[in-house]
Design a protein around this motif. Structure first.
Motif, PDB file in Angstrom:
ATOM      1  N   ALA A 148       0.826  -1.207   0.000  1.00 20.87           N
ATOM      2  CA  ALA A 148       0.000   0.000   0.000  1.00 20.87           C
ATOM      3  C   ALA A 148       0.856   1.250   0.000  1.00 20.87           C
ATOM      4  N   TRP A 149       0.217   2.357  -0.332  1.00 24.11           N
ATOM      5  CA  TRP A 149       0.837   3.675  -0.290  1.00 24.11           C
ATOM      6  C   TRP A 149       0.086   4.568   0.687  1.00 24.11           C
ATOM      7  N   PHE A 150       0.869   5.297   1.460  1.00 26.35           N
ATOM      8  CA  PHE A 150       0.344   6.287   2.394  1.00 26.35           C
ATOM      9  C   PHE A 150       1.106   7.587   2.155  1.00 26.35           C
ATOM     10  N   ARG A 151       0.602   8.655   2.698  1.00 22.06           N
ATOM     11  CA  ARG A 151       1.352   9.902   2.645  1.00 22.06           C
ATOM     12  C   ARG A 151       1.097  10.692   3.926  1.00 22.06           C
ATOM     13  N   GLY A 196      -4.019   7.053   4.334  1.00 26.49           N
ATOM     14  CA  GLY A 196      -3.897   5.978   3.361  1.00 26.49           C
ATOM     15  C   GLY A 196      -4.344   6.446   1.993  1.00 26.49           C
ATOM     16  N   LEU A 197      -3.719   5.897   0.964  1.00 32.44           N
ATOM     17  CA  LEU A 197      -4.053   6.260  -0.415  1.00 32.44           C
ATOM     18  C   LEU A 197      -4.637   5.076  -1.175  1.00 32.44           C
ATOM     19  N   ALA A 233      -8.985   9.924  -0.804  1.00 31.52           N
ATOM     20  CA  ALA A 233      -7.946  10.914  -1.094  1.00 31.52           C
ATOM     21  C   ALA A 233      -7.375  10.741  -2.500  1.00 31.52           C
ATOM     22  N   VAL A 234      -7.504   9.547  -3.070  1.00 33.48           N
ATOM     23  CA  VAL A 234      -6.948   9.279  -4.398  1.00 33.48           C
ATOM     24  C   VAL A 234      -7.689  10.088  -5.462  1.00 33.48           C
ATOM     25  N   LYS A 235      -9.004  10.164  -5.337  1.00 28.52           N
ATOM     26  CA  LYS A 235      -9.845  10.997  -6.203  1.00 28.52           C
ATOM     27  C   LYS A 235      -9.613  10.737  -7.685  1.00 28.52           C
ATOM     28  N   GLY A 236      -9.274   9.535  -8.052  1.00 28.02           N
ATOM     29  CA  GLY A 236      -9.131   9.182  -9.455  1.00 28.02           C
ATOM     30  C   GLY A 236      -7.845   9.655 -10.098  1.00 28.02           C
ATOM     31  N   ARG A 237      -6.970  10.344  -9.367  1.00 25.06           N
ATOM     32  CA  ARG A 237      -5.747  10.849  -9.978  1.00 25.06           C
ATOM     33  C   ARG A 237      -4.556   9.928  -9.767  1.00 25.06           C
TER      34      ARG A 237
END
Length: 132
Positions: free
Chosen positions: A35-38, A47-48, A63-67
Motif C-alpha cells: 500500500a501507499w500512504f502519505r 492511506g491512499l 484521497a486518491v480521487k481518481g488521480r
C-alpha cells in the motif's frame, strides 16, 4: 522481515505527474499486500491505495480521487503509484507499507484500523513537493 525501499519522489509543478516505486525484499509472507500512504506537513498520515500482490485487487481511499493509480510487478517485487495532475496539497512524504494479510491493510488504508494492528513493514518514505 520485509524491507521496503521507495523512490521516485521529487519537486514538480502543479499539473505534472510522478511515478513512485517501492521495491520489497525479504519476508515473503509479510508482503502479500502492499500500500501507499502519505503524510503532509503538519497532518496525520493518510492511506491512499493498496493492492493484493497475488490477484491484483485494489482498494483506493477517497484521497486518491481518481488521480492516483496503484499497480504491481510481481516479478520485480515492486509496487508503483502513478500520480497525475499533482497539486500543491499533494505535497508530503509518501510511504510504502506491506502486510501478510489483505484485510488489515485495507482497514489501515481506509482509516478503519481501530484495533491498533501493526503492519508488517514500512519504507523510509520519499518526499514529493508540488509547487504552484
Amino acid at each position: 522481515q520485509v524491507q521496503l525501499v521507495e523512490s521516485g519522489g521529487g519537486l514538480v509543478q502543479a499539473g505534472d505527474s510522478l511515478r513512485l516505486s517501492c521495491t520489497a525484499s525479504g519476508g515473503t509472507f509479510e508482503r502479500s499486500a502492499l500500500a501507499w500512504f502519505r503524510q503532509a506537513p503538519g497532518k496525520e498520515r493518510e492511506g491512499l491505495s493498496c493492492i493484493n500482490v497475488e490477484d491484483g485487487r485494489v482498494v483506493n481511499a477517497d484521497a486518491v480521487k481518481g488521480r492516483f493509480t496503484i499497480s504491481r510487478d510481481k516479478v520485480e517485487d515492486t509496487v508503483y503509484l502513478q500520480m497525475d495532475n499533482l497539486q500543491p496539497e499533494d505535497t508530503g512524504v509518501y510511504y510504502c507499507a506491506a502486510d501478510g494479510a489483505w484485510a488489515p491493510l485495507v482497514h489501515e488504508v481506509l482509516g478503519e484500523n481501530h484495533s491498533g494492528y501493526k503492519l508488517d513493514g514500512w519504507g523510509q518514505g520519499t518526499q514529493v513537493t508540488v509547487s504552484s
